[in-house]
Design a protein around this motif. Structure first.
Motif, PDB file in Angstrom:
ATOM      1  N   HIS A  39       0.807  -1.219   0.000  1.00  0.00           N
ATOM      2  CA  HIS A  39       0.000   0.000   0.000  1.00  0.00           C
ATOM      3  C   HIS A  39       0.844   1.275   0.000  1.00  0.00           C
ATOM      4  CE1 HIS A  39      -3.441  -2.561   0.521  1.00  0.00           C
ATOM      5  NE2 HIS A  39      -2.948  -3.070   1.645  1.00  0.00           N
ATOM      6  N   ARG A  40       2.131   1.153   0.302  1.00  0.00           N
ATOM      7  CA  ARG A  40       2.990   2.348   0.285  1.00  0.00           C
ATOM      8  C   ARG A  40       3.607   2.606  -1.084  1.00  0.00           C
ATOM      9  NH1 ARG A  40       4.800  -1.781   3.144  1.00  0.00           N
ATOM     10  NH2 ARG A  40       6.883  -2.677   2.847  1.00  0.00           N
ATOM     11  N   VAL A  41       3.200   1.819  -2.087  1.00  0.00           N
ATOM     12  CA  VAL A  41       3.694   2.006  -3.456  1.00  0.00           C
ATOM     13  C   VAL A  41       2.627   2.703  -4.293  1.00  0.00           C
ATOM     14  CG1 VAL A  41       4.469   0.869  -5.564  1.00  0.00           C
ATOM     15  CG2 VAL A  41       5.199  -0.014  -3.335  1.00  0.00           C
ATOM     16  N   GLU A  42       3.034   3.784  -4.951  1.00  0.00           N
ATOM     17  CA  GLU A  42       2.154   4.510  -5.862  1.00  0.00           C
ATOM     18  C   GLU A  42       2.664   4.348  -7.290  1.00  0.00           C
ATOM     19  OE1 GLU A  42       1.917   8.595  -4.742  1.00  0.00           O
ATOM     20  OE2 GLU A  42       1.644   8.158  -2.601  1.00  0.00           O
ATOM     21  N   ILE A  43       1.785   3.955  -8.188  1.00  0.00           N
ATOM     22  CA  ILE A  43       2.134   3.798  -9.597  1.00  0.00           C
ATOM     23  C   ILE A  43       1.523   4.966 -10.363  1.00  0.00           C
ATOM     24  CG2 ILE A  43       2.076   2.293 -11.604  1.00  0.00           C
ATOM     25  CD1 ILE A  43       3.535   1.107  -9.211  1.00  0.00           C
ATOM     26  N   ARG A  44       2.368   5.711 -11.069  1.00  0.00           N
ATOM     27  CA  ARG A  44       1.905   6.899 -11.782  1.00  0.00           C
ATOM     28  C   ARG A  44       2.298   6.826 -13.256  1.00  0.00           C
ATOM     29  NH1 ARG A  44       3.638  11.777  -7.549  1.00  0.00           N
ATOM     30  NH2 ARG A  44       2.762  10.793  -5.659  1.00  0.00           N
ATOM     31  N   GLU A  45       1.358   7.162 -14.107  1.00  0.00           N
ATOM     32  CA  GLU A  45       1.643   7.233 -15.531  1.00  0.00           C
ATOM     33  C   GLU A  45       2.254   8.591 -15.851  1.00  0.00           C
ATOM     34  OE1 GLU A  45      -0.490   6.606 -19.903  1.00  0.00           O
ATOM     35  OE2 GLU A  45      -1.644   6.327 -18.048  1.00  0.00           O
ATOM     36  N   GLY A  46       3.367   8.571 -16.559  1.00  0.00           N
ATOM     37  CA  GLY A  46       4.013   9.829 -16.908  1.00  0.00           C
ATOM     38  C   GLY A  46       5.289   9.599 -17.675  1.00  0.00           C
ATOM     39  N   ASP A  47       5.784  10.658 -18.283  1.00  0.00           N
ATOM     40  CA  ASP A  47       7.003  10.613 -19.072  1.00  0.00           C
ATOM     41  C   ASP A  47       8.180  11.079 -18.227  1.00  0.00           C
ATOM     42  OD1 ASP A  47       9.080  11.785 -21.095  1.00  0.00           O
ATOM     43  OD2 ASP A  47       7.697  10.613 -22.324  1.00  0.00           O
ATOM     44  N   ALA A  48       9.330  10.478 -18.452  1.00  0.00           N
ATOM     45  CA  ALA A  48      10.525  10.863 -17.693  1.00  0.00           C
ATOM     46  C   ALA A  48      10.918  12.309 -17.960  1.00  0.00           C
ATOM     47  CB  ALA A  48      11.688   9.940 -18.044  1.00  0.00           C
ATOM     48  N   HIS A  49      10.499  12.865 -19.100  1.00  0.00           N
ATOM     49  CA  HIS A  49      10.806  14.257 -19.420  1.00  0.00           C
ATOM     50  C   HIS A  49       9.879  15.244 -18.708  1.00  0.00           C
ATOM     51  CE1 HIS A  49      12.438  11.944 -22.827  1.00  0.00           C
ATOM     52  NE2 HIS A  49      13.361  12.879 -22.896  1.00  0.00           N
ATOM     53  N   ALA A  50       8.825  14.734 -18.077  1.00  0.00           N
ATOM     54  CA  ALA A  50       7.864  15.586 -17.354  1.00  0.00           C
ATOM     55  C   ALA A  50       7.316  14.772 -16.189  1.00  0.00           C
ATOM     56  CB  ALA A  50       6.747  16.047 -18.277  1.00  0.00           C
ATOM     57  N   LEU A  51       8.144  14.551 -15.191  1.00  0.00           N
ATOM     58  CA  LEU A  51       7.805  13.648 -14.099  1.00  0.00           C
ATOM     59  C   LEU A  51       6.571  14.136 -13.330  1.00  0.00           C
ATOM     60  CD1 LEU A  51      11.361  12.867 -12.679  1.00  0.00           C
ATOM     61  CD2 LEU A  51       9.852  11.294 -13.925  1.00  0.00           C
ATOM     62  N   PRO A  52       5.616  13.231 -13.081  1.00  0.00           N
ATOM     63  CA  PRO A  52       4.416  13.594 -12.318  1.00  0.00           C
ATOM     64  C   PRO A  52       4.684  13.550 -10.809  1.00  0.00           C
ATOM     65  CG  PRO A  52       4.257  11.315 -13.008  1.00  0.00           C
ATOM     66  CD  PRO A  52       5.551  11.844 -13.588  1.00  0.00           C
ATOM     67  N   VAL A  53       5.631  14.378 -10.371  1.00  0.00           N
ATOM     68  CA  VAL A  53       6.080  14.412  -8.988  1.00  0.00           C
ATOM     69  C   VAL A  53       6.236  15.873  -8.575  1.00  0.00           C
ATOM     70  CG1 VAL A  53       7.904  13.732  -7.371  1.00  0.00           C
ATOM     71  CG2 VAL A  53       7.324  12.227  -9.294  1.00  0.00           C
ATOM     72  N   GLU A  54       5.775  16.204  -7.373  1.00  0.00           N
ATOM     73  CA  GLU A  54       5.907  17.575  -6.886  1.00  0.00           C
ATOM     74  C   GLU A  54       7.383  17.923  -6.666  1.00  0.00           C
ATOM     75  OE1 GLU A  54       3.583  20.018  -6.410  1.00  0.00           O
ATOM     76  OE2 GLU A  54       2.346  18.604  -7.559  1.00  0.00           O
ATOM     77  N   PRO A  55       7.758  19.164  -6.935  1.00  0.00           N
ATOM     78  CA  PRO A  55       9.167  19.554  -6.752  1.00  0.00           C
ATOM     79  C   PRO A  55       9.633  19.385  -5.304  1.00  0.00           C
ATOM     80  CG  PRO A  55       7.975  21.205  -8.033  1.00  0.00           C
ATOM     81  CD  PRO A  55       6.949  20.253  -7.506  1.00  0.00           C
ATOM     82  N   GLY A  56      10.871  18.924  -5.155  1.00  0.00           N
ATOM     83  CA  GLY A  56      11.504  18.846  -3.846  1.00  0.00           C
ATOM     84  C   GLY A  56      10.867  17.884  -2.863  1.00  0.00           C
ATOM     85  N   THR A  57      10.292  16.779  -3.370  1.00  0.00           N
ATOM     86  CA  THR A  57       9.589  15.844  -2.478  1.00  0.00           C
ATOM     87  C   THR A  57      10.236  14.468  -2.399  1.00  0.00           C
ATOM     88  OG1 THR A  57       8.116  15.198  -4.302  1.00  0.00           O
ATOM     89  CG2 THR A  57       7.371  16.982  -2.845  1.00  0.00           C
ATOM     90  N   VAL A  58      11.313  14.221  -3.166  1.00  0.00           N
ATOM     91  CA  VAL A  58      11.900  12.883  -3.261  1.00  0.00           C
ATOM     92  C   VAL A  58      13.233  12.834  -2.526  1.00  0.00           C
ATOM     93  CG1 VAL A  58      12.863  11.174  -4.864  1.00  0.00           C
ATOM     94  CG2 VAL A  58      10.728  12.370  -5.427  1.00  0.00           C
ATOM     95  N   ASP A  59      13.406  11.788  -1.698  1.00  0.00           N
ATOM     96  CA  ASP A  59      14.649  11.591  -0.945  1.00  0.00           C
ATOM     97  C   ASP A  59      15.650  10.713  -1.681  1.00  0.00           C
ATOM     98  OD1 ASP A  59      13.843  12.850   1.706  1.00  0.00           O
ATOM     99  OD2 ASP A  59      12.263  11.346   1.468  1.00  0.00           O
ATOM    100  N   ARG A  60      15.156   9.723  -2.408  1.00  0.00           N
ATOM    101  CA  ARG A  60      16.006   8.792  -3.134  1.00  0.00           C
ATOM    102  C   ARG A  60      15.362   8.530  -4.493  1.00  0.00           C
ATOM    103  NH1 ARG A  60      18.628  10.149   0.612  1.00  0.00           N
ATOM    104  NH2 ARG A  60      19.809   8.839   2.095  1.00  0.00           N
ATOM    105  N   ALA A  61      16.194   8.423  -5.528  1.00  0.00           N
ATOM    106  CA  ALA A  61      15.669   8.168  -6.874  1.00  0.00           C
ATOM    107  C   ALA A  61      16.617   7.265  -7.638  1.00  0.00           C
ATOM    108  CB  ALA A  61      15.455   9.481  -7.633  1.00  0.00           C
ATOM    109  N   LYS A  62      16.072   6.499  -8.539  1.00  0.00           N
ATOM    110  CA  LYS A  62      16.885   5.648  -9.393  1.00  0.00           C
ATOM    111  C   LYS A  62      16.352   5.684 -10.821  1.00  0.00           C
ATOM    112  CE  LYS A  62      16.274   1.153  -9.390  1.00  0.00           C
ATOM    113  NZ  LYS A  62      15.294   0.919 -10.502  1.00  0.00           N
ATOM    114  N   VAL A  63      17.303   5.630 -11.759  1.00  0.00           N
ATOM    115  CA  VAL A  63      16.989   5.533 -13.186  1.00  0.00           C
ATOM    116  C   VAL A  63      17.868   4.419 -13.727  1.00  0.00           C
ATOM    117  CG1 VAL A  63      16.790   6.752 -15.369  1.00  0.00           C
ATOM    118  CG2 VAL A  63      16.606   8.030 -13.229  1.00  0.00           C
ATOM    119  N   ASP A  64      17.259   3.313 -14.099  1.00  0.00           N
ATOM    120  CA  ASP A  64      17.999   2.095 -14.411  1.00  0.00           C
ATOM    121  C   ASP A  64      17.705   1.664 -15.846  1.00  0.00           C
ATOM    122  OD1 ASP A  64      19.141  -0.409 -14.532  1.00  0.00           O
ATOM    123  OD2 ASP A  64      18.116  -1.206 -12.774  1.00  0.00           O
ATOM    124  N   ARG A  65      18.705   1.826 -16.723  1.00  0.00           N
ATOM    125  CA  ARG A  65      18.604   1.410 -18.130  1.00  0.00           C
ATOM    126  C   ARG A  65      17.404   2.076 -18.822  1.00  0.00           C
ATOM    127  NH1 ARG A  65      17.824  -4.490 -17.994  1.00  0.00           N
ATOM    128  NH2 ARG A  65      16.790  -3.942 -16.042  1.00  0.00           N
TER     129      ARG A  65
END
Length: 257
Positions: free
Chosen positions: A89-115
């Motif tokens: 339940h703590r996982v949120e799946i969001r549709e969006g493009d990596a060029h326009a991330l559907p994430v509020e600014p300054g809200t992420v502590d850790r991020a990964k981009v893999d291949r």
């Protein structure tokens, strides 16, 4: 696209799941998560999460008080990711493009981009989006191949080299992005802390054909006039007889905001 050489192109979700399940896939993914130092209660972002391969591991690390956000633009991938994480339940799946991330600014502590950056239109724009989405002190993990380093052992070395050149020039959009990760991350405003290079090795022909597209990409190279048909078919047939060896370099960069 079907192929008369080797396996036909697998669906993308199955391809990603199989690649992640191999020894090399498990090793570098575990190493990246360890270096990201994900802590309980944090918000972790997986850009280009695909079928959700890494979302359960991220959820385990952020704990019940944290949040994991998986972003992908492919509806089929998102459906697989939702199925994989339906009990988390703590996982949120969001549709969006990596060029326009559907994430509020300054809200992420850790991020990964893999291949993912090897496929996008503008890697620098994606990294700029990551910089916008992360908060000061955040840590980011990037992992990409450098397909110029692809080597396939064969008696016909010239055709192996032609196969690598074709893969780099025609098959993968940003084929050498791995070597550029540190430079691009610094230009995006991140501080690069760690750069690692690992070499996935394939000794099993069928696994390599599935992951590296030996047959299907050789067919494309032949059709495009980069390799003589008889020579390409002979190269592939010889590879299938074994013993087999292929490898490439995968670059991992850990940086901070």
């Amino acid at each position: 696209m079907s192929s008369t050489l080797g396996t036909s192109r697998p669906d993308q979700a199955s391809y990603m799941l199989r690649a992640a399940a191999g020894d090399a896939g498990r090793a570098y993914k575990r190493q990246m998560l360890d270096l990201l130092d994900i802590r309980e209660g944090q918000t972790a972002l997986d850009v280009g999460c695909g079928p959700g391969t890494d979302l359960p591991a991220l959820a385990e690390r952020v704990g019940d008080g944290g949040t994991v956000i998986g972003v992908d633009r492919d509806p089929d991938m998102l459906a697989r990711a939702r199925e994989r994480t339906e009990d988390l339940h703590r996982v949120e799946i969001r549709e969006g493009d990596a060029h326009a991330l559907p994430v509020e600014p300054g809200t992420v502590d850790r991020a990964k981009v893999d291949r993912v950056l090897m496929h996008v239109t503008e890697p620098a724009d994606v990294l700029a989006q990551l910089h916008r989405a992360t908060r000061p002190g955040a840590r980011i993990g990037l992992a990409e191949p450098d397909w110029d380093t692809l080597v396939v052992d064969a008696e016909d070395l010239g055709t192996s080299r032609a196969f690598t050149r074709f893969t780099t020039a025609e098959v993968v959009r940003n084929a050498t992005i791995g070597r550029s990760l540190a430079r691009l991350a610094e230009r995006a405003g991140f501080h690069v802390e760690t750069v690692l290079a690992t070499t996935p090795v394939f000794r099993d022909f069928d696994a390599a054909d599935h992951t590296l597209g030996l047959g299907r990409n050789m067919e494309k190279a032949i059709a495009a006039g980069h390799v003589d048909r008889d020579r390409g078919h002979r190269w592939f047939a010889d590879l299938s007889q074994g013993p087999f060896y292929a490898s490439f370099t995968l670059v991992t960069v850990i940086c901070s905001r």
